[in-house]
Design a protein around this motif. Structure first.
Motif, PDB file in Angstrom:
ATOM      1  N   ASN A 205       0.934  -1.150   0.046  1.00  0.00           N
ATOM      2  CA  ASN A 205      -0.019   0.076   0.005  1.00  0.00           C
ATOM      3  C   ASN A 205       0.888   1.163   0.147  1.00  0.00           C
TER       4      ASN A 205
ATOM      5  N   ASP B 197       2.462   1.969  -3.118  1.00  0.00           N
ATOM      6  CA  ASP B 197       1.671   2.582  -4.156  1.00  0.00           C
ATOM      7  C   ASP B 197       1.354   4.161  -3.843  1.00  0.00           C
ATOM      8  N   SER B 198       1.239   4.343  -2.845  1.00  0.00           N
ATOM      9  CA  SER B 198       0.947   5.960  -2.452  1.00  0.00           C
ATOM     10  C   SER B 198       2.355   6.616  -2.745  1.00  0.00           C
ATOM     11  N   GLU B 199       3.389   6.073  -2.365  1.00  0.00           N
ATOM     12  CA  GLU B 199       4.894   6.734  -2.643  1.00  0.00           C
ATOM     13  C   GLU B 199       4.891   6.875  -4.120  1.00  0.00           C
ATOM     14  N   ILE B 200       4.551   5.954  -4.953  1.00  0.00           N
ATOM     15  CA  ILE B 200       4.798   6.367  -6.300  1.00  0.00           C
ATOM     16  C   ILE B 200       3.665   7.230  -6.886  1.00  0.00           C
ATOM     17  N   LYS B 201       2.622   7.407  -6.318  1.00  0.00           N
ATOM     18  CA  LYS B 201       1.670   8.107  -6.692  1.00  0.00           C
ATOM     19  C   LYS B 201       2.507   9.783  -6.393  1.00  0.00           C
ATOM     20  N   LYS B 202       2.820   9.881  -5.310  1.00  0.00           N
ATOM     21  CA  LYS B 202       3.708  10.946  -4.733  1.00  0.00           C
ATOM     22  C   LYS B 202       4.644  11.399  -5.382  1.00  0.00           C
TER      23      LYS B 202
ATOM     24  N   LYS C 123       4.827  10.571  -8.690  1.00  0.00           N
ATOM     25  CA  LYS C 123       4.473  11.157 -10.087  1.00  0.00           C
ATOM     26  C   LYS C 123       3.799  12.809  -9.763  1.00  0.00           C
ATOM     27  N   GLU C 124       3.448  13.065  -8.755  1.00  0.00           N
ATOM     28  CA  GLU C 124       3.089  14.419  -8.384  1.00  0.00           C
ATOM     29  C   GLU C 124       4.103  15.246  -7.867  1.00  0.00           C
TER      30      GLU C 124
ATOM     31  N   LYS D 201       5.682  15.379  -5.233  1.00  0.00           N
ATOM     32  CA  LYS D 201       5.531  15.430  -3.779  1.00  0.00           C
ATOM     33  C   LYS D 201       6.622  14.632  -2.965  1.00  0.00           C
TER      34      LYS D 201
END
Ligand code: GDP
Length: 325
Positions: free
Chosen positions: A299, A302-307, A309-310, A312
């Motif tokens: 989990n 996934d959230s770190e990969i999303k960050k 991309k943004e 962040k």
């Protein structure tokens, strides 16, 4: 009704007697992913371990079509004619996918397969090289306990599997063909560096002359590499696996190498190094598996990969967070 399980002690007794049926059944347990089977396999392995280690392990690699099966058959028959007991194993992580070239395929070694002093086992299937290599190493132990004094391990001359096989054998043989043009093309530097000897196969008919030329060129090329740890200078030989030519020379060379290595202590030293390598490899693999299979990590990843991309976070900060968990 549940079938009665064969006790571990029965497996061990039969394997030590050289019973091939029990050897095969034990290897099947080693290769199984079922937890109960693995537990049983580990018990058998532990009991067999004191009887293992007494063989000569030879790795054979080369691109598809170079003549590995033909060579192993001819070489294997030579070994059994000398009274040796030969086990042929294979390491091919792609074997489950690439059905076309299953290594250690018995139909490709028709003579050897009927030899009562030979045992041939195809590569365990699996996509992870680490998994396949571990199973093969465990199978080596079982074969040695069953009295096989020469273990041949076949692998393809493409990809990473050579490194794995090189790390489980005493002598590593590279099969090559004499070809027109630059003899060095297509040989990965890494594989040449690993080889204790290069055999130029198919040195027969019209090819015999080219093979001799290739031998000179390979010999010259090998001098560009640093000598081996034990001072051994890799040899280049020619052979015709099909016509059984040069096979006895190859055996004598390996025999001399092993005798010298045993005398100098290098034989044991190398096996100790290899055991250490596999210990660390296994730990690394286990740590990685535990990490990536952890649901919390999945989990967070996934959230770190999303960050990422943004914009962040940075890869380094993300890794820190993941590893700190
Ligand atoms: P592998 O894919 O490396 O296992 O190669 P094989 O052993 O299946 O051999 C590939 C082809 O080369 C077969 O048709 C063999 O008969 C042939 N071959 C193997 N060794 C020799 C050899 O020494 N001389 C000749 N002329 N043909 C060979």
């Amino acid at each position: 009704k549940r079938r009665k399980q064969t006790p571990t002690s029965e497996y061990v007794t039969q394997i030590l007697k050289g019973n091939i049926t029990f050897l095969s059944k034990a290897i099947t347990l080693v290769e199984s992913t079922n937890a109960k089977h693995q537990k049983k396999a580990n018990e058998i392995l532990e009991a067999c371990l004191p009887y293992a280690n007494k063989s000569v392990r030879i790795g054979i690699t080369g691109v598809p079509g170079v003549g590995k099966s033909t060579f192993i058959e001819s070489f294997g028959k030579h070994l059994t004619s000398l009274g040796k007991k030969v086990a042929v194993l294979a390491v091919d992580p792609s074997s489950s996918v690439n059905k076309g070239s299953i290594l250690g395929d018995k139909t490709r070694m028709e003579q050897l397969v009927t030899d009562e002093n030979a045992f041939i086992r195809p590569s365990p299937s699996g996509t992870s090289l680490g998994g396949v290599a571990q199973k093969t190493r465990e199978t080596i132990i079982l074969c040695e306990a069953a009295g096989f004094d020469t273990i041949i391990i076949e692998t393809v001359g493409v990809g990473q599997s050579e490194t794995a096989v090189h790390s489980m054998v005493d002598f590593f043989l590279l099969l090559k063909l004499a070809g027109a043009g630059d003899e060095l093309q297509g040989i990965k530097r890494g594989i040449i560096e690993m080889a204790d000897a290069i055999v130029i196969n198919k040195a027969d008919g019209d090819n015999a002359k080219n093979a001799k030329i290739a031998k000179v060129e390979f010999n010259r090329a090998l001098h560009l590499y640093p000598p081996k740890e034990n001072g051994w200078v890799p040899k280049v030989l020619v052979a015709s696996a099909l016509q059984h030519k040069g096979i006895d020379n190859i055996f004598s060379m390996i025999d001399t190498y092993i005798t010298d290595a045993k005398k100098s202590g290098f034989f044991n030293e190398k096996r100790n190094q290899q055991n250490k390598y596999w210990l660390l490899e296994t730990i690394n693999q286990q740590l990685k598996d535990n990490f990536y299979n952890n649901p919390d990590i999945k989990n967070l990843l996934d959230s770190e990969i999303k960050k990422l991309k943004e914009s962040k976070t940075t890869p380094f900060n993300a890794a820190k967070r993941l590893l700190g968990k």
